[in-house]
Design a protein around this motif. Structure first.
Motif, short mmCIF file in Angstrom:
data_model
loop_
_atom_site.label_atom_id
_atom_site.label_comp_id
_atom_site.label_asym_id
_atom_site.label_seq_id
_atom_site.Cartn_x
_atom_site.Cartn_y
_atom_site.Cartn_z
N ASN A 18 3.02 -5.95 -8.32
CA ASN A 18 3.92 -6.61 -7.37
C ASN A 18 5.17 -7.15 -8.04
O ASN A 18 6.22 -7.24 -7.42
CB ASN A 18 3.21 -7.75 -6.64
CG ASN A 18 2.33 -7.24 -5.54
OD1 ASN A 18 2.56 -6.17 -4.99
ND2 ASN A 18 1.31 -8.00 -5.21
N ARG A 36 16.38 -0.86 -4.61
CA ARG A 36 15.12 -1.10 -5.29
C ARG A 36 15.47 -1.67 -6.67
O ARG A 36 16.21 -1.04 -7.42
CB ARG A 36 14.33 0.18 -5.43
CG ARG A 36 12.98 -0.01 -6.10
CD ARG A 36 12.20 1.30 -6.09
NE ARG A 36 11.05 1.21 -6.95
CZ ARG A 36 9.82 0.92 -6.52
NH1 ARG A 36 9.61 0.70 -5.24
NH2 ARG A 36 8.81 0.86 -7.35
N ASN A 63 8.64 -4.18 0.96
CA ASN A 63 7.99 -5.11 0.03
C ASN A 63 6.55 -5.40 0.46
O ASN A 63 5.65 -5.50 -0.38
CB ASN A 63 8.79 -6.40 -0.09
CG ASN A 63 10.01 -6.24 -0.96
OD1 ASN A 63 9.98 -5.54 -1.96
ND2 ASN A 63 11.10 -6.87 -0.56
N LYS A 66 4.40 -2.43 -0.45
CA LYS A 66 4.17 -2.43 -1.88
C LYS A 66 3.05 -3.41 -2.23
O LYS A 66 2.18 -3.09 -3.05
CB LYS A 66 5.47 -2.81 -2.61
CG LYS A 66 5.38 -2.83 -4.10
CD LYS A 66 6.69 -3.23 -4.72
CE LYS A 66 7.09 -4.62 -4.38
NZ LYS A 66 6.43 -5.69 -5.07
#
Length: 70
Positions: A18, A36, A63, A66
């Motif tokens: 993360n 990004r 996000n 992810k």
């Protein structure tokens, strides 16, 4: 490896994944660029949006994906 050690290692790996990259929005040249950014602060463009709300929504969505992937 005990269950506790294994769980701690999985959590450490999840946090590392993360932290290594995130999606951010930058306003440049009249557009809102979805970028990004890696852990070193380097960023590259993914796409450009006209409305800042759409760009922010896309960044938040990516996000979140992810985080779920990790």
């Amino acid at each position: 490896m005990t269950d506790e050690e294994y769980a701690a290692e999985l959590e450490r790996e999840r946090q590392w994944r993360n932290e290594r990259a995130e999606y951010v929005v930058r306003e440049e040249h009249g557009g809102h660029h979805l970028m990004r950014r890696n852990g070193s602060g380097q960023a590259w463009g993914v796409t450009r949006y006209v409305k800042p709300e759409t760009a922010a929504l896309a960044a938040a969505f990516l996000n979140r994906l992810k985080e779920d992937e990790a």
